[in-house]
Design a protein around this motif. Structure first.
Motif, mmCIF file in Angstrom:
data_model
loop_
_atom_site.group_PDB
_atom_site.id
_atom_site.type_symbol
_atom_site.label_atom_id
_atom_site.label_comp_id
_atom_site.label_asym_id
_atom_site.label_seq_id
_atom_site.Cartn_x
_atom_site.Cartn_y
_atom_site.Cartn_z
ATOM 1 N N ARG A 130 6.791 -8.705 13.623
ATOM 2 C CA ARG A 130 7.709 -9.230 12.616
ATOM 3 C C ARG A 130 8.404 -10.477 13.152
ATOM 4 O O ARG A 130 8.935 -10.480 14.267
ATOM 5 C CB ARG A 130 8.746 -8.156 12.274
ATOM 6 C CG ARG A 130 9.618 -8.458 11.070
ATOM 7 C CD ARG A 130 10.557 -7.282 10.849
ATOM 8 N NE ARG A 130 11.355 -7.442 9.652
ATOM 9 C CZ ARG A 130 12.299 -6.580 9.285
ATOM 10 N NH1 ARG A 130 12.540 -5.515 10.044
ATOM 11 N NH2 ARG A 130 12.989 -6.771 8.187
ATOM 12 N N GLU A 131 8.378 -11.524 12.357
ATOM 13 C CA GLU A 131 8.999 -12.775 12.787
ATOM 14 C C GLU A 131 10.515 -12.675 12.686
ATOM 15 O O GLU A 131 11.062 -12.012 11.809
ATOM 16 C CB GLU A 131 8.492 -13.936 11.929
ATOM 17 C CG GLU A 131 7.008 -14.215 12.106
ATOM 18 C CD GLU A 131 6.561 -15.441 11.334
ATOM 19 O OE1 GLU A 131 7.423 -16.082 10.714
ATOM 20 O OE2 GLU A 131 5.362 -15.720 11.359
ATOM 21 N N ALA A 132 11.162 -13.350 13.626
ATOM 22 C CA ALA A 132 12.626 -13.366 13.619
ATOM 23 C C ALA A 132 13.127 -14.097 12.387
ATOM 24 O O ALA A 132 12.551 -15.103 11.955
ATOM 25 C CB ALA A 132 13.145 -14.039 14.884
ATOM 26 N N ALA A 188 -8.405 -7.502 6.774
ATOM 27 C CA ALA A 188 -9.296 -8.582 6.354
ATOM 28 C C ALA A 188 -10.208 -9.054 7.479
ATOM 29 O O ALA A 188 -11.341 -9.505 7.219
ATOM 30 C CB ALA A 188 -8.473 -9.755 5.821
ATOM 31 N N HIS A 189 -9.756 -8.961 8.734
ATOM 32 C CA HIS A 189 -10.537 -9.521 9.845
ATOM 33 C C HIS A 189 -11.030 -8.465 10.825
ATOM 34 O O HIS A 189 -12.090 -8.625 11.429
ATOM 35 C CB HIS A 189 -9.710 -10.565 10.593
ATOM 36 C CG HIS A 189 -9.342 -11.744 9.744
ATOM 37 N ND1 HIS A 189 -10.251 -12.690 9.354
ATOM 38 C CD2 HIS A 189 -8.156 -12.106 9.191
ATOM 39 C CE1 HIS A 189 -9.646 -13.606 8.593
ATOM 40 N NE2 HIS A 189 -8.377 -13.272 8.479
ATOM 41 N N LEU A 190 -10.251 -7.429 11.016
ATOM 42 C CA LEU A 190 -10.623 -6.347 11.923
ATOM 43 C C LEU A 190 -10.250 -5.022 11.265
ATOM 44 O O LEU A 190 -9.385 -4.988 10.387
ATOM 45 C CB LEU A 190 -9.879 -6.482 13.263
ATOM 46 C CG LEU A 190 -10.375 -7.517 14.280
ATOM 47 C CD1 LEU A 190 -9.399 -7.607 15.455
ATOM 48 C CD2 LEU A 190 -11.763 -7.163 14.792
ATOM 49 N N ALA A 228 8.305 -11.487 7.209
ATOM 50 C CA ALA A 228 6.984 -12.066 7.489
ATOM 51 C C ALA A 228 6.453 -11.469 8.785
ATOM 52 O O ALA A 228 7.160 -11.395 9.794
ATOM 53 C CB ALA A 228 7.089 -13.581 7.605
ATOM 54 N N TRP A 229 5.197 -11.064 8.749
ATOM 55 C CA TRP A 229 4.561 -10.407 9.894
ATOM 56 C C TRP A 229 3.373 -11.243 10.364
ATOM 57 O O TRP A 229 2.544 -11.659 9.569
ATOM 58 C CB TRP A 229 4.075 -9.015 9.513
ATOM 59 C CG TRP A 229 5.186 -8.068 9.169
ATOM 60 C CD1 TRP A 229 5.900 -8.012 8.008
ATOM 61 C CD2 TRP A 229 5.721 -7.053 10.020
ATOM 62 N NE1 TRP A 229 6.848 -7.015 8.068
ATOM 63 C CE2 TRP A 229 6.751 -6.399 9.296
ATOM 64 C CE3 TRP A 229 5.428 -6.599 11.309
ATOM 65 C CZ2 TRP A 229 7.494 -5.353 9.831
ATOM 66 C CZ3 TRP A 229 6.156 -5.543 11.830
ATOM 67 C CH2 TRP A 229 7.181 -4.931 11.107
ATOM 68 N N THR A 230 3.312 -11.470 11.660
ATOM 69 C CA THR A 230 2.201 -12.232 12.247
ATOM 70 C C THR A 230 1.135 -11.273 12.755
ATOM 71 O O THR A 230 1.434 -10.305 13.463
ATOM 72 C CB THR A 230 2.688 -13.097 13.414
ATOM 73 O OG1 THR A 230 3.671 -14.013 12.936
ATOM 74 C CG2 THR A 230 1.534 -13.874 14.034
ATOM 75 N N ASP A 231 -0.092 -11.536 12.369
ATOM 76 C CA ASP A 231 -1.236 -10.743 12.814
ATOM 77 C C ASP A 231 -1.603 -11.160 14.239
ATOM 78 O O ASP A 231 -2.181 -12.232 14.451
ATOM 79 C CB ASP A 231 -2.411 -10.968 11.861
ATOM 80 C CG ASP A 231 -3.641 -10.170 12.252
ATOM 81 O OD1 ASP A 231 -3.584 -9.426 13.251
ATOM 82 O OD2 ASP A 231 -4.663 -10.289 11.555
ATOM 83 N N GLN A 258 -3.173 -18.161 13.655
ATOM 84 C CA GLN A 258 -2.125 -17.234 13.212
ATOM 85 C C GLN A 258 -2.295 -16.917 11.732
ATOM 86 O O GLN A 258 -2.562 -17.781 10.908
ATOM 87 C CB GLN A 258 -0.747 -17.862 13.454
ATOM 88 C CG GLN A 258 -0.434 -18.119 14.922
ATOM 89 C CD GLN A 258 -0.163 -16.837 15.694
ATOM 90 O OE1 GLN A 258 -0.141 -15.763 15.116
ATOM 91 N NE2 GLN A 258 0.017 -16.960 16.998
ATOM 92 N N ARG A 259 -2.129 -15.637 11.415
ATOM 93 C CA ARG A 259 -2.223 -15.183 10.038
ATOM 94 C C ARG A 259 -0.967 -14.404 9.707
ATOM 95 O O ARG A 259 -0.530 -13.554 10.491
ATOM 96 C CB ARG A 259 -3.456 -14.289 9.866
ATOM 97 C CG ARG A 259 -3.716 -13.844 8.428
ATOM 98 C CD ARG A 259 -5.058 -13.122 8.353
ATOM 99 N NE ARG A 259 -5.004 -11.785 8.900
ATOM 100 C CZ ARG A 259 -4.920 -10.663 8.173
ATOM 101 N NH1 ARG A 259 -4.882 -10.745 6.852
ATOM 102 N NH2 ARG A 259 -4.881 -9.477 8.730
ATOM 103 N N GLN A 260 -0.385 -14.688 8.563
ATOM 104 C CA GLN A 260 0.861 -14.030 8.182
ATOM 105 C C GLN A 260 0.629 -13.042 7.044
ATOM 106 O O GLN A 260 -0.181 -13.271 6.148
ATOM 107 C CB GLN A 260 1.925 -15.049 7.768
ATOM 108 C CG GLN A 260 2.572 -15.775 8.951
ATOM 109 C CD GLN A 260 3.822 -16.517 8.537
ATOM 110 O OE1 GLN A 260 4.045 -16.764 7.353
ATOM 111 N NE2 GLN A 260 4.631 -16.889 9.504
#
Length: 798
Positions: A795-797, A786-788, A760-763, A770-772
């Motif tokens: 990357r989330e732990a 989608a936004h920029l 999972a990746w956080t934008d 927060q957008r994943q």
């Protein structure tokens, strides 16, 4: 004193009398919030009065009192440390200023007063033989006899000692020589005054390029190094200063030795060098430095983002009547600067080479030696050939010198034998001949001025096919082969060899700011719009009798910097046409031609047709410009290395060459914008967008330094689309930007994807919470962007 945070990003501040250390301290809280780790200050040692840049140092023993002196610098450091920031300073080892009055430079004053026997004479690179043991100073408005006859030189006193005055300039009088008329006194001095027009025969000191008022300093001598660096070393040892940027190391007699000595003196401080690398040239591995100041990063980024429009733009450029190719333009420009600007250096080199050849058993006329040297230097391709005294030259150095000889021989077959002798002499680093040893060093020192004045300061003001690529260390030919491969290759090398080297987009020396170049790259994609803008400007140029190549520069300058005031545009164009040295120049310029160019500029700023073709077009291009601006910035901020933000460039800053790029920065506005964005308010304009991307990227570098710093790994992101460009750092941070947005907007993303590692990746750039994004399988570009038009993903732990 608190330890400053690790070096993750710098922020360049131009300090001068109107923006000194106290003013810099006021912006520290904002810069800490922005996310930089270090202030990066222009030179801080005592410069000539009123200096706006600080490169004309006159006293190495003290911090510039106009900036606030040492107490002010220490106070700034205390403020910075309290906010977790450190300080990096610009260092000028290659030269000192010849100020007005001359006594402001105490070491030079003593050298002028006592001559070559002065204790300080060894500080300066002076050709004492040129004027029979005297230092030639071509500073007068006319021949010495005429100036004396006009009464413009006068005897007087300074500080109780006899002097000779010339308007605001003052020169010392040697002890025991003060009696007699002005002419009689001057005839007995250790210097020889003459007309500025006679510098080719008279100028007796090595300069910084062609700047007569900058005198080369011999820091290769240990006692000179110690004296000129004592203050800086002390500031480092006291924790006031953390690192150094070294100005023009190619001008030094021994850059490798200098950097080793500096590292030892500063206990291995972080040091970067202002080194322009050409083509696939790399820094010598023996240089003790973290890397360059980042012109190579500019070139790599722009080569990846320049649009694939080389053919139509080349056609438009050639239709202006520009006959020369880039290579031919460079050769002609180098030849011109050798004959017009660098004659004193060429003649000194000739005398050394002639004597060295004789010592080696070759009796060759000086005129033939000079012709051969000129032909070799015209063929120089790098700022240095890297031959070091007492060290056998490596294969690359031999190849470079021999390539210069071979190309020179093709141009002048009649000089083949002499060229071979010169090639052997320049490579004979272990010679015992004093003249031969001097030749080896001086030939190295001559390469940089030929490149700087011939390419950056002449060719790049003549060859206007796409001026966004005419940057210091840039590659105008990138228009013919835009590729992302060069960026990835550069980044992989950087991550392995110089992970702590600096990356940049704008500096105090860039010809155009990053945002001017980004807009031009965006505009070039729309070839039809480019043609329309050029059509109306060309029509005006024909009516006003301005040559089309210059008008083509005017058109692109308008597009890149629009809207721009007439004063700013005039100042830039006056400098540009003089630097080109084709129709006018800094000396004996053509005022009528310059006025026609300025008339064209004034017309373009007022004419309705130009307003529509340029101003209206720029407005239409705003979405595309936004994409290129943000893509360029995010790449620079996240590529391997330590990113530098030039003052004010966290917002859109469409500046031209200095002094335009030294205008005051509105820090209260930037601070309030950042506070508003941090409070959750959305972006209102491109300034906000750029500040948002900059601050989020810089903060990520601080918070996750282990993932993006020197120990990180780099690999390109795989995408099905030529419009998606990116990379992954340490498999934990992903950067993806939009490339060629004008074309992309027409075709859409379709089913194009980007492949991310599993997880999972956080934008980190989401402005609405927060957008994943989930990796593993290909992710659509539509989702990524989608936004920029850019994405910074963490990357989330697990």
């Amino acid at each position: 004193m608190p330890e400053p945070r690790d070096l993750t990003a710098t922020y360049r501040l131009q300090v001068h009398a109107n923006f000194g250390f106290a003013a810099a301290a006021e912006v520290v809280p904002y810069l800490a919030d922005l996310g930089v780790s270090h202030l990066y200050l222009s030179p801080v040692l005592q410069a000539a009065p009123g200096s706006l840049h600080g490169y004309d140092v006159v006293d190495h023993s003290r911090v510039n009192h106009e900036l606030g002196g040492e107490a002010g610098l220490v106070a700034l450091a205390d403020t910075a440390h309290a906010h977790g920031l450190g300080i990096v300073v610009d260092v000028v080892p290659n030269h000192m200023g010849l100020p007005t009055p001359a006594y402001l430079n105490a070491e030079l004053w003593e050298t002028l007063r006592l001559g070559r026997e002065s204790p300080t004479a060894s500080w300066f690179d002076i050709d004492w033989e040129l004027c029979d043991g005297r230092l030639g100073l071509p500073v007068l408005g006319g021949p010495l006899e005429e100036v004396v006859a006009a009464g413009e030189l006068a005897l007087g006193e300074h500080d109780g000692a006899p002097v000779v005055s010339y308007f605001d300039q003052v020169f010392p009088v040697a002890p025991g020589t003060e009696r007699g008329t002005v002419a009689e006194v001057l005839s007995r001095q250790h210097y020889l005054l003459g007309s500025w027009r006679d510098k080719d025969e008279l100028l007796g000191h090595r300069r910084f390029f062609d700047v007569d008022t900058l005198v080369a300093v011999r820091v290769e001598l240990p006692h000179v190094f110690d004296a000129t660096h004592a203050t800086l070393v002390d500031l480092r040892r006291r924790g006031v200063v953390d690192g150094f940027r070294i100005d023009h190391p190619d001008g030094l007699a021994d850059p490798e030795g200098y950097l080793a000595r500096l590292s030892q003196a500063t206990d291995g401080a972080w040091v970067v060098v202002e080194k322009i690398l050409e083509g696939d040239e790399g820094l010598p591995t023996s240089w003790v430095t973290a890397g360059t100041t980042g012109y190579d990063a500019i070139r790599a980024i722009q080569t990846a983002l320049v649009p694939d429009v080389g053919a139509p733009l080349d056609e438009l450029w050639r239709a202006t009547g520009a006959e020369s190719s880039l290579a031919d333009t460079e050769l002609a420009a180098k030849r011109l600067v050798l004959d017009l600007l660098l004659t004193p250096e060429l003649r000194r080199l000739t005398r050394r080479a002639t004597a060295a050849a004789a010592a080696a058993g070759h009796e060759i006329a000086a005129a033939e030696i000079e012709d051969a040297l000129r032909e070799m230097l015209v063929q120089v391709r790098t700022y240095r050939a890297y031959v070091r005294l007492d060290v056998p030259p490596d294969d690359e150095a031999v190849r470079r010198i021999d390539a210069m000889r071979s190309l020179a021989e093709q141009a002048r077959p009649d000089l083949a034998a002499t060229l071979q002798v010169l090639c052997d002499l320049v490579l004979d680093s272990q010679t015992s001949s004093p003249d031969g040893r001097d030749l080896v060093v001086r030939f190295q020192q001559a390469c940089g001025p030929v490149m700087a004045k011939g390419v950056e300061d002449t060719t790049f003001y003549r060859f206007h096919r796409m001026i966004a690529l005419n940057e210091v260390g840039g590659e105008p030919d990138a228009l013919e082969h835009p590729t992302v491969d060069a960026l990835h290759a550069w980044a992989e090398r950087q991550s392995l060899s110089s992970p702590d080297g600096m990356t940049t987009l704008s500096t105090h020396d860039t010809k155009r700011s990053e945002d001017v170049r980004s807009r031009l790259l965006a505009a070039a994609e729309d070839v039809n719009g480019w043609r329309r803008a050029w059509t109306v400007v060309r029509a005006a140029a024909r009516r006003l009798d301005v040559d089309e190549p210059t008008a083509y520069l005017v058109m692109q300058t308008l597009v890149g910097a629009w809207p721009i005031s007439e004063d700013r545009l005039n100042g830039y164009l006056e400098k540009a046409v003089r630097e080109a040295k084709q129709h006018t120049g800094w000396t004996d310029g053509d005022e009528d031609y310059e006025q026609r160019v300025l008339a064209l500029a004034a017309h373009c700023l007022r004419d309705d047709a130009v307003q529509d073709a340029v101003g209206g077009w720029v407005t239409e291009l705003e979405p595309v410009v936004r994409t290129v601006t943000l893509s360029t910035k995010l790449l620079q901020l996240m590529l391997p290395g330590v990113p530098d933000i030039y003052q004010g460039c966290e917002l859109v800053a469409r500046s031209l060459v200095d002094p335009d790029n030294r205008r005051p920065v509105d820090y209260p506005d930037r601070s309030s914008r950042l506070a508003r964005l941090d409070a959750g308010e959305g972006s209102r304009d491109l300034d906000d967008d750029k500040l948002w991307v900059t601050s989020r990227a810089l903060r990520l570098r601080v918070e996750h330094a282990g993932l993006v710093g020197a120990a990180s790994t780099y690999r390109p992101v795989t995408s099905q689309s030529p419009h998606a460009l990116g990379f992954v750092l340490s498999e934990q941070v992903a950067v993806v930007v939009t490339r060629w947005p004008f074309q992309q907007a027409r075709s859409g993303w379709g089913r194009a994807t980007v492949t991310l590692p599993d997880g999972a990746w956080t934008d980190m750039l989401s402005q609405s919470g927060q957008r994943q994004i989930h990796g593993g399988n290909p992710v659509t570009c539509e989702e990524i962007f989608a936004h920029l038009p850019v994405a910074l993903l963490l990357r989330e732990a697990e």
